[in-house]
Design a protein around this motif. Structure first.
Motif, PDB file in Angstrom:
ATOM      1  N   GLY A  64       7.905  58.778  42.896  1.00 57.72           N
ATOM      2  CA  GLY A  64       9.098  58.148  43.474  1.00 57.72           C
ATOM      3  C   GLY A  64      10.077  57.925  42.912  1.00 57.72           C
ATOM      4  N   PRO A  65      11.135  56.991  43.084  1.00 55.88           N
ATOM      5  CA  PRO A  65      12.443  56.845  42.353  1.00 55.88           C
ATOM      6  C   PRO A  65      12.343  56.392  40.865  1.00 55.88           C
ATOM      7  CG  PRO A  65      12.493  55.924  44.518  1.00 55.88           C
ATOM      8  CD  PRO A  65      11.189  56.047  44.087  1.00 55.88           C
ATOM      9  N   VAL A  66      12.985  57.023  39.935  1.00 55.00           N
ATOM     10  CA  VAL A  66      13.063  56.536  38.452  1.00 55.00           C
ATOM     11  C   VAL A  66      14.336  56.326  38.178  1.00 55.00           C
ATOM     12  CG1 VAL A  66      10.763  57.332  37.941  1.00 55.00           C
ATOM     13  CG2 VAL A  66      12.484  58.829  37.686  1.00 55.00           C
ATOM     14  N   THR A  67      14.720  55.750  37.031  1.00 53.16           N
ATOM     15  CA  THR A  67      16.158  55.698  36.523  1.00 53.16           C
ATOM     16  C   THR A  67      16.323  56.818  35.558  1.00 53.16           C
ATOM     17  OG1 THR A  67      15.662  54.571  34.499  1.00 53.16           O
ATOM     18  CG2 THR A  67      15.986  53.210  36.446  1.00 53.16           C
ATOM     19  N   LEU A  68      17.856  57.047  35.524  1.00 50.08           N
ATOM     20  CA  LEU A  68      18.117  58.331  34.868  1.00 50.08           C
ATOM     21  C   LEU A  68      17.826  58.174  33.306  1.00 50.08           C
ATOM     22  CD1 LEU A  68      20.095  60.782  34.117  1.00 50.08           C
ATOM     23  CD2 LEU A  68      21.887  59.060  33.713  1.00 50.08           C
ATOM     24  N   LEU A  69      17.728  56.934  32.780  1.00 46.13           N
ATOM     25  CA  LEU A  69      17.141  56.485  31.497  1.00 46.13           C
ATOM     26  C   LEU A  69      15.638  57.088  31.640  1.00 46.13           C
ATOM     27  CD1 LEU A  69      17.571  55.443  28.864  1.00 46.13           C
ATOM     28  CD2 LEU A  69      16.835  53.222  29.835  1.00 46.13           C
ATOM     29  N   ASP A  70      14.916  56.653  32.591  1.00 45.65           N
ATOM     30  CA  ASP A  70      13.405  57.013  32.523  1.00 45.65           C
ATOM     31  C   ASP A  70      13.064  58.830  32.625  1.00 45.65           C
ATOM     32  OD1 ASP A  70      12.448  54.398  32.856  1.00 45.65           O
ATOM     33  OD2 ASP A  70      12.585  54.489  35.231  1.00 45.65           O
ATOM     34  N   ALA A  71      14.280  59.398  32.913  1.00 39.87           N
ATOM     35  CA  ALA A  71      14.319  60.978  33.072  1.00 39.87           C
ATOM     36  C   ALA A  71      14.233  61.551  31.624  1.00 39.87           C
ATOM     37  CB  ALA A  71      15.322  61.437  33.878  1.00 39.87           C
ATOM     38  N   PHE A  72      14.561  60.751  30.743  1.00 40.08           N
ATOM     39  CA  PHE A  72      14.545  60.988  29.222  1.00 40.08           C
ATOM     40  C   PHE A  72      13.098  61.387  28.533  1.00 40.08           C
ATOM     41  CE2 PHE A  72      19.089  59.965  29.481  1.00 40.08           C
ATOM     42  CZ  PHE A  72      19.601  60.709  28.498  1.00 40.08           C
ATOM     43  N   ASP A  73      12.302  60.646  29.624  1.00 41.37           N
ATOM     44  CA  ASP A  73      10.807  60.638  29.065  1.00 41.37           C
ATOM     45  C   ASP A  73      10.600  60.028  27.702  1.00 41.37           C
ATOM     46  OD1 ASP A  73       8.340  60.935  29.689  1.00 41.37           O
ATOM     47  OD2 ASP A  73       8.344  63.170  29.287  1.00 41.37           O
ATOM     48  N   GLY A  74      11.533  59.358  27.018  1.00 40.10           N
ATOM     49  CA  GLY A  74      11.492  58.755  25.985  1.00 40.10           C
ATOM     50  C   GLY A  74      11.882  59.469  24.670  1.00 40.10           C
ATOM     51  N   ARG A  75      12.767  60.441  25.074  1.00 43.73           N
ATOM     52  CA  ARG A  75      13.322  61.340  24.128  1.00 43.73           C
ATOM     53  C   ARG A  75      14.812  61.026  24.058  1.00 43.73           C
ATOM     54  NH1 ARG A  75       9.871  64.790  26.633  1.00 43.73           N
ATOM     55  NH2 ARG A  75       8.227  65.470  25.424  1.00 43.73           N
ATOM     56  N   LYS A  76      15.436  61.294  23.017  1.00 48.49           N
ATOM     57  CA  LYS A  76      16.918  60.846  22.639  1.00 48.49           C
ATOM     58  C   LYS A  76      17.972  61.750  23.362  1.00 48.49           C
ATOM     59  CE  LYS A  76      20.056  59.018  19.905  1.00 48.49           C
ATOM     60  NZ  LYS A  76      20.518  57.653  19.870  1.00 48.49           N
TER      61      LYS A  76
END
Length: 254
Positions: A64-76
């Motif tokens: 479902g929906p995730v934020t742009l920040l979430d799409a980094f998947d924890g990377r820089k």
């Protein structure tokens, strides 16, 4: 799928090894200068300013929906390819250029080792575009950016391919670079390899000697990335028996 070149096709002149080596070494000088210029351009790219992007803009993924920040998947860093999409159209009519670009990015562990997440942000709905992703057998992270495109592509044309670079600092996200059109060729290795061959890409815009084959047209109705009515990369998937049905019953293979 093989396309043969007739024996009568023009060829370079035949010379002795000494002459060949001398001409090649002259070309190598230019190639090395080109490489160094590329290094300098990359250095300038690393010195560009950046612009903040709303980190809470949403894209839709498998959960479902995730934020742009979430799409980094924890990377820089995040490198996002904005995939053109023709909503409601069958697989045969999806963008051959984006199929060509996205299909090259399969081994992403090297990017991840440098703290970079690669993801596709499709400019169409998630369900049918994800069905295409699965039909093609791709493994990269896949999202639909529908609903956020106006903000993510601010000042740019929606519906065009883009490669956009982001970096985050804590919970804030910044855009650092973008390119489009032939700029996205950096994703591909096939064209780079074709450029090493005597006939090149065999496309009309190339500067080639008289008589060189140029059988791959570039007008939209005859894409150089299409054979017999569908993007070239799809044929191996069809041969493997995969379904190209993206919309619940309208398969182009039936």
């Amino acid at each position: 799928m093989k396309r043969s070149v007739e024996d009568s096709t023009a060829l370079p002149p035949v010379v002795d090894r000494t002459t060949f080596t001398a001409d090649l070494e002259e070309l190598h000088v230019r190639e090395k200068a080109h490489t160094r210029e590329g290094d300098e351009i990359a250095a300038q790219r690393r010195r560009l300013p950046m612009v903040e992007v709303d980190a809470n803009l949403t894209v839709t993924g498998p959960d479902g929906p995730v934020t742009l920040l979430d799409a980094f998947d924890g990377r820089k860093q995040l490198l996002a390819y904005y995939y053109m999409w023709h909503t409601g159209h069958p697989a045969t009519e999806q963008c051959p250029g984006c199929t060509w670009c996205a299909g090259q990015i399969q081994e992403i562990s090297y990017l991840q080792s440098r703290d970079i997440t690669f993801a596709v942000f499709c400019q169409g709905p998630y369900a049918e575009s994800r069905a295409y992703h699965d039909f093609m057998g791709w493994s990269m992270p896949w999202y639909s950016a529908v609903g956020s495109l106006e903000h993510l592509l601010e000042g740019r044309k929606i519906g065009q391919m883009y490669l956009i670079s982001y970096v985050r600092q804590g919970d804030r996200v910044y855009e650092t670079y973008w390119t489009t059109m032939r700029g996205v060729e950096v994703m591909d290795n096939n064209y780079a390899l074709m450029d090493l061959m005597v006939y090149g890409r065999q496309e009309p815009y190339e500067d080639s000697p008289a008589g060189w084959p140029k059988q791959w047209a570039t007008e939209p109705s005859r894409s150089p990335k299409v054979i017999d009515g569908r993007p070239i990369a799809q044929w191996s998937r069809i041969a493997a028996g995969r379904s190209d049905d993206l919309t619940g019953g309208r398969s182009a293979t039936s």
